[in-house]
Design a protein around this motif. Structure first.
Motif, mmCIF file in Angstrom:
data_model
loop_
_atom_site.group_PDB
_atom_site.id
_atom_site.type_symbol
_atom_site.label_atom_id
_atom_site.label_comp_id
_atom_site.label_asym_id
_atom_site.label_seq_id
_atom_site.Cartn_x
_atom_site.Cartn_y
_atom_site.Cartn_z
ATOM 1 N N LEU A 197 0.778 -1.202 0.168
ATOM 2 C CA LEU A 197 0.109 -0.013 -0.039
ATOM 3 C C LEU A 197 0.851 1.385 -0.024
ATOM 4 O O LEU A 197 1.548 1.383 0.869
ATOM 5 C CB LEU A 197 -0.979 -0.052 1.153
ATOM 6 N N PHE A 198 0.745 2.063 -0.935
ATOM 7 C CA PHE A 198 1.364 3.448 -0.983
ATOM 8 C C PHE A 198 0.634 4.456 -0.053
ATOM 9 O O PHE A 198 -0.464 4.983 -0.995
ATOM 10 C CB PHE A 198 1.849 3.815 -2.438
ATOM 11 N N TRP A 199 1.088 4.638 1.075
ATOM 12 C CA TRP A 199 -0.238 5.175 1.930
ATOM 13 C C TRP A 199 0.378 6.826 2.014
ATOM 14 O O TRP A 199 1.087 7.147 2.880
ATOM 15 C CB TRP A 199 0.045 4.563 3.298
ATOM 16 N N ASP A 200 -0.033 7.434 1.112
ATOM 17 C CA ASP A 200 0.336 8.992 0.928
ATOM 18 C C ASP A 200 -0.735 9.744 1.871
ATOM 19 O O ASP A 200 -1.769 10.469 1.532
ATOM 20 C CB ASP A 200 0.013 9.340 -0.471
ATOM 21 N N ASN A 201 -0.230 9.964 3.224
ATOM 22 C CA ASN A 201 -1.130 10.603 4.129
ATOM 23 C C ASN A 201 -0.830 11.957 4.108
ATOM 24 O O ASN A 201 -0.023 12.399 4.966
ATOM 25 C CB ASN A 201 -0.692 9.934 5.471
ATOM 26 N N ALA A 202 -1.011 12.629 3.163
ATOM 27 C CA ALA A 202 -0.752 13.791 2.636
ATOM 28 C C ALA A 202 -1.310 14.984 3.429
ATOM 29 O O ALA A 202 -0.824 16.286 3.665
ATOM 30 C CB ALA A 202 -0.770 14.324 1.172
ATOM 31 N N TYR A 203 -2.412 14.701 4.211
ATOM 32 C CA TYR A 203 -3.245 15.649 4.724
ATOM 33 C C TYR A 203 -3.629 15.336 6.307
ATOM 34 O O TYR A 203 -4.928 15.398 6.459
ATOM 35 C CB TYR A 203 -4.477 16.108 3.908
ATOM 36 N N PRO A 204 -2.913 14.932 6.984
ATOM 37 C CA PRO A 204 -3.149 14.071 8.239
ATOM 38 C C PRO A 204 -3.851 15.274 9.238
ATOM 39 O O PRO A 204 -4.578 15.133 9.967
ATOM 40 C CB PRO A 204 -1.950 13.674 8.739
ATOM 41 N N VAL A 205 -3.264 16.555 9.049
ATOM 42 C CA VAL A 205 -3.847 17.576 9.976
ATOM 43 C C VAL A 205 -4.212 18.606 9.475
ATOM 44 O O VAL A 205 -4.349 19.762 9.861
ATOM 45 C CB VAL A 205 -2.538 18.081 10.929
ATOM 46 N N HIS A 206 -4.872 18.577 8.286
ATOM 47 C CA HIS A 206 -5.082 19.509 7.151
ATOM 48 C C HIS A 206 -6.577 19.674 7.230
ATOM 49 O O HIS A 206 -7.202 19.375 6.281
ATOM 50 C CB HIS A 206 -4.755 19.439 5.872
ATOM 51 N N TYR A 207 -7.251 20.124 8.315
ATOM 52 C CA TYR A 207 -8.629 19.743 8.551
ATOM 53 C C TYR A 207 -9.310 21.417 8.197
ATOM 54 O O TYR A 207 -9.041 22.253 8.471
ATOM 55 C CB TYR A 207 -8.954 19.275 9.867
ATOM 56 N N LEU A 208 -10.735 21.254 7.768
ATOM 57 C CA LEU A 208 -11.463 22.398 7.586
ATOM 58 C C LEU A 208 -12.668 22.375 8.609
ATOM 59 O O LEU A 208 -13.330 23.555 8.806
ATOM 60 C CB LEU A 208 -11.966 22.261 6.358
ATOM 61 N N SER A 209 -12.990 21.182 9.198
ATOM 62 C CA SER A 209 -14.162 21.176 10.052
ATOM 63 C C SER A 209 -13.816 21.809 11.181
ATOM 64 O O SER A 209 -12.607 21.682 11.811
ATOM 65 C CB SER A 209 -14.467 19.614 10.185
#
Lengths: 403, 403
Positions: A197-209
């Motif tokens: 699995l190429f797990w591209d966790n590009a936005y782990p803390v990039h929240y809008l909510s």
């Protein structure tokens, strides 16, 4: 010459217990002091090493600590590296093409394939296309890829060696993988023994909510529990936390995969830019420091995403559908089938640049010609409003006469 | 829905002549302002672009200008990239293994070889060894590689695709390639149509002599004149000008080679760390600024190299031979045949770390077991004196009884 004298001198030399090193062509600290980039003269990592000199292939421990929780990788298995996670993904594909992975009998070169949830990220697809890795699409659903399709394909086709995943606030739909999806990915049977699995966790803390970042199940733990400890390669970066292109990228995986990767990396570089890593560690300080900064990003970004949704709702309800993401960087707009390319063309003629139709699909081919990725982060609110109103006009025109 | 109204609205939209962009997930300037690394708030390149954001695969034009003369590559053909020239060499070998170069019929994978002047640089050799590229040694002379040997091999063996060259203050002998050598390298007949010189100009301004940097003939010009315009890949970096591991690396070549490389690079990264490049441009300012800084490096380094020469002269005259380089980072010490490994072992037992015997040769095998690379730059003068006096003792002991 007198070997007795030489022997006596050598015995005396050894008795002195020296610890000196003439091995590598490293500059001295005095030389490094000649250069003073504006940084307050603070160049010592927590372990005392001078970040301005060579060494430290794994990156600064203090920075790996800060991101360990967000990327769900133990600090000892997380590497802090260069300025681009795309480079890490590309390079790992190259290494895997040419050399066997843990669990593999040989390199992937010649006849391999990747599963690609669509819509997905064009730069992932470009890596596969470059190396002739066949891309097999699976539908992206609201809680991650269609796992029935994924399981059936992975179990039956030994050419399938990898799968692109953006597990949180996916590019471009914004979907977050559910725990059930992650569990199934971790435990599914794969025909290839070296599937990753190429797990591209590009936005782990990039929240809008307003509720803060979504939680996803930790993939390394799930793989470990399922008896597939080497299944996931985790990627991340600070590109959209600090500076795009001048941040720090991360790689994390099982101990076996990390040592496989370090073996290759050691031939490619003496080490990453630790000075930039130290800047990051000093600026961000802690996981709390990262979250505080991301809250300020959110204050800038949430109104932009709200505006996009509002303009689409006012102009395209009943005509198109779109995502309302709780994080990440994109909105996916699905226009009526057969209209996406026309919309992009109309918009371009009106001075509004959109990601090319088809870019969200392998080989640039969206079979239904309907998906358009919108990137609302860069323009000012005023420009975004103009662009979105113009886009609505283009969609309405292109869809005109259609049911 | 009314297509007439939509058409009218679209006509009005187009008349506004917008220039808006929703293509890529880039942060906005306002977001980038959230992060203030100590750098004085100055993030505009000479072309007005914001170095903190994505874009600019070729690197900052102002930095390419500064290094163009030193690396003897026109600025338009010189790329400013990441933190490591070794990475560029490694990656270019990978690209060339898998994809045809200009002038080549296919990738090098399978059956290729490199010419390796010895003694040479171990990290060059590691790249070849990793990829199974056979290494064929040629002797390094005082004015560059033995060209009779090089010409005979290159002309007769189509497997020979490349050659490692450190043309100025060579690692580890300090030799500078003469103009005649460079002319012959540029014009020699090669059995392979896609033969390349890997021109690692690592020390272009790294002089020790009071006369300033040595001059070498510009290789790209020589290749162009000889009708082999695509023959040389030029590499350089600021690793030993600014910070080791946190500098900027350069790649330069013919227009055809540069576009070949950029095609591959575009799949691997969105761009280099331009913020670090801007720091470099601001600090170094001009070629004169670089030379001024290198003069200060020289003030620190020249006494170290002088000390090494003095101690070797006092202790090993008639026993060993060594180089007295006018630049670069190394001294090559040749002890009596069969003694190098013993010297390194004796020194290690006495707490003095030396580069492993054999490291200056492919596969770590020095057939005469005599060459030891000394790296005098890092230790203080006092430590260096102790290490060198200890080394002399070890050489005398190991050589004891030999003629």
């Amino acid at each position: 010459m007198s070997t007795t004298l030489d022997s006596a001198q050598y015995a005396a030399l050894r008795d002195r217990g020296l610890r000196l090193d003439l091995t590598r062509g490293k500059p001295s600290a005095e030389q490094l002091d000649l250069v003073a980039f504006p940084a307050g003269g603070d160049f010592r990592a927590a372990d005392g090493s001078d970040c301005r000199n060579y060494g430290g292939l794994t990156g600064l421990p203090e920075l790996r600590e800060i991101f360990s929780g967000f990327l769900q990788v133990p600090p000892g298995q997380l590497l802090a590296l260069g300025n681009s996670s795309l480079t890490l993904m590309h390079d790992i594909v190259v290494h895997a093409l040419l050399f066997p992975l843990p669990g593999g009998a040989g390199g992937w070169l010649g006849n391999s394939a990747f599963l690609c949830p669509v819509p997905g990220y064009d730069r992932h697809f470009s890596v596969c296309e470059k190396f002739g890795i066949e891309m097999i699409t699976v539908p992206m659903l609201a809680d991650g890829p269609d796992m029935d399709a994924v399981e059936a394909l992975a179990a039956s086709d030994p050419r399938i060696k990898g799968m692109w995943c953006v597990p949180k606030y996916s590019n471009p739909t914004g979907a977050c993988y559910s725990s059930a999806t992650i569990e199934r990915l971790a435990s599914m049977r794969t025909a290839a023994g070296d599937f990753r699995l190429f797990w591209d966790n590009a936005y782990p803390v990039h929240y809008l909510s307003p509720d803060g970042p979504a939680e996803i199940a930790p993939v390394l733990d799930a793989c470990e529990r399922a008896g597939n400890p080497d299944r996931a390669f985790v990627f991340g970066s600070t590109a959209k936390i600090t500076y795009a292109g001048a941040g720090v990228a991360f790689f994390g995986s099982s101990p076996a995969n990390v040592s496989w990767f370090l073996g290759h990396l050691a031939k490619q570089t003496i080490g990453p830019d630790k000075v930039n890593q130290l800047r990051h560690a000093r600026l961000l300080r802690s996981p709390e420091g990262v979250l505080e900064l991301m809250g300020r990003h959110r204050e800038i970004l949430a109104p932009k995403f709200a505006l996009v949704n509002e303009i689409l709702r006012d102009g395209l309800t009943g005509i198109a559908s779109w995502t309302v993401p709780e994080g990440g960087y994109f909105v996916t707009l699905d226009v009526p089938d057969g209209c996406a390319a026309a919309v992009v063309r109309l918009a371009a003629d009106a001075g509004i640049a959109l990601t090319p139709a088809g870019a969200t699909h392998p080989y640039g081919r969206d079979p239904r010609d309907r998906t358009i990725r919108l990137a609302p982060t860069f323009p000012s609110l005023a420009d975004l409003e103009q662009a979105m109103r113009g886009l609505v006009t283009c969609v309405r025109l292109a869809a005109g006469g259609r049911p």
